[in-house]
Design a protein around this motif. Structure first.
Motif, mmCIF file in Angstrom:
data_model
loop_
_atom_site.group_PDB
_atom_site.id
_atom_site.type_symbol
_atom_site.label_atom_id
_atom_site.label_comp_id
_atom_site.label_asym_id
_atom_site.label_seq_id
_atom_site.Cartn_x
_atom_site.Cartn_y
_atom_site.Cartn_z
ATOM 1 N N SER A 1 0.813 -1.211 0.000
ATOM 2 C CA SER A 1 0.000 0.000 0.000
ATOM 3 C C SER A 1 0.848 1.263 0.000
ATOM 4 N N GLU A 2 2.134 1.100 0.240
ATOM 5 C CA GLU A 2 3.086 2.216 0.179
ATOM 6 C C GLU A 2 3.902 2.103 -1.102
ATOM 7 N N LEU B 1 -17.557 7.486 -3.182
ATOM 8 C CA LEU B 1 -16.371 8.195 -3.659
ATOM 9 C C LEU B 1 -16.179 9.507 -2.925
ATOM 10 N N GLU B 2 -17.257 10.236 -2.704
ATOM 11 C CA GLU B 2 -17.148 11.558 -2.069
ATOM 12 C C GLU B 2 -16.679 11.466 -0.626
ATOM 13 N N VAL C 1 -7.281 6.294 -1.539
ATOM 14 C CA VAL C 1 -7.130 6.185 -2.989
ATOM 15 C C VAL C 1 -5.683 5.840 -3.332
ATOM 16 N N ASP C 2 -4.751 6.525 -2.691
ATOM 17 C CA ASP C 2 -3.329 6.258 -2.935
ATOM 18 C C ASP C 2 -2.975 4.813 -2.593
ATOM 19 N N GLU D 1 -18.081 1.134 -4.521
ATOM 20 C CA GLU D 1 -16.725 0.589 -4.677
ATOM 21 C C GLU D 1 -16.059 1.205 -5.906
ATOM 22 N N SER D 2 -16.332 2.473 -6.151
ATOM 23 C CA SER D 2 -15.844 3.128 -7.372
ATOM 24 C C SER D 2 -14.325 3.126 -7.461
ATOM 25 N N VAL D 3 -13.653 3.404 -6.353
ATOM 26 C CA VAL D 3 -12.189 3.472 -6.383
ATOM 27 C C VAL D 3 -11.603 2.085 -6.619
#
Length: 229
Positions: A48-49, A81-82, A89-90, A134-136
Motif C-alpha cells: 500500500s506504500e 467516492l465523495e 485512494v493512494d 466501490e468506485s475506487v
C-alpha cells in the motif's frame, strides 16, 4: 527448476493458488503481515506504500530466471467516492497498479529467460462492470485490465504471456464476514445460487501456466457463475 512468484499469497485466492502449486515448483511468496500456510521463500512487503524498485531488485538479485508472476493482493474499499480520503485512494493505487508495475519491471528480464514466462493478474468482476460504493476499487481493477491488454501486445513477440482472471463472489473471509441475511440475499442474485470456490480460480491459474496456454494472452477469464455476463 520452475519458479513462481505469488504476491498476495495469504488471501483467500492467493492461499488457494499457493496450495495448488506447493511441491511442484519453488515458490516465492509476498504478503503484508501474515505468514503463508504453505512452504515458500517468503517476504513481507507493504504494497500500500510506494515500493522502492531497488529493494525489489535486491530480493531477486541471486536468481537468474522466473517462470511466473502471479498477482493477487487486494484490499476492499466499500464507501462512496465523495467520502473516500485520498490517502485510501493512494493505497488502492499502490496495491493494484504501482506495486504491480514495479514487480513487472524488475522481473521482466528474468521472465524472458524462462522461455515460457507468465504474468497472471487476479482482477475482479467489478473492474469489468463497475460497482456502486466501490468506485475506487473498481477503477483500479479496470486499470489492471487495460494494463493486461496493453502489456500483452508489447510482449507478444516474446515467450511471455499476460492474462487476467476476474472472479465473481468468492467464498472465503470476506463473504463469511457478511451476515446470514446478506449472504442469502447475495446468493439470490447469482445465477448458479452459490459462491465461487477458491479452487476454481486456482484451476484457471494452472491452465494459464500450462504449455497449452502459450497462445492465450491479453485475455480476462471470467469466473462468476454467469453473473454479469
Amino acid at each position: 527448476m520452475t519458479r513462481h512468484i505469488i504476491v498476495g499469497s495469504t488471501g483467500d485466492i492467493g492461499s488457494a493458488i499457493h496450495a495448488g502449486l506447493e511441491g511442484k515448483a519453488e515458490i516465492w511468496s509476498f504478503s503484508r503481515s501474515q505468514t503463508p500456510d504453505y512452504d515458500s521463500i517468503h517476504h513481507f512487503l507493504d504494497l500500500s506504500e510506494p515500493l522502492d524498485a531497488s529493494a525489489v531488485e535486491n530480493i531477486f538479485k541471486d536468481i537468474d530466471h522466473v517462470d511466473s508472476l502471479i498477482w493477487c493482493p487486494g484490499e476492499t474499499l466499500f464507501e462512496m467516492l465523495e467520502d473516500t480520503p485520498l490517502e485510501k485512494v493512494d493505497a488502492q493505487y499502490n496495491i493494484s497498479l504501482r506495486s504491480l508495475i514495479t514487480f513487472i519491471k524488475v522481473l521482466l528480464p528474468k521472465l524472458r529467460k524462462s522461455g515460457c514466462g507468465r504474468i497472471i493478474i487476479i482482477t475482479s468482476i467489478w473492474g469489468r462492470h463497475g460497482a456502486s460504493f466501490e468506485s475506487v476499487y473498481a477503477a483500479m481493477k479496470g486499470a489492471q485490465e487495460a494494463l493486461i491488454k496493453s502489456l500483452a501486445k508489447e510482449l507478444a513477440g516474446t515467450t511471455i504471456t499476460v492474462n487476467g482472471i476476474a472472479p465473481g463472489v468468492v467464498e472465503g473471509k470476506m463473504t463469511s464476514e457478511l451476515s446470514q441475511e446478506d449472504q442469502a440475499f447475495l446468493i439470490q442474485e447469482l445465477p448458479q445460487s452459490r459462491f465461487v470456490a477458491r479452487e476454481e480460480v486456482m484451476h484457471a491459474v494452472a491452465y494459464l501456466l500450462s504449455p497449452g496456454a502459450r497462445s492465450v494472452t491479453g485475455e480476462i477469464m471470467n469466473i462468476n457463475g454467469g453473473w454479469y455476463t
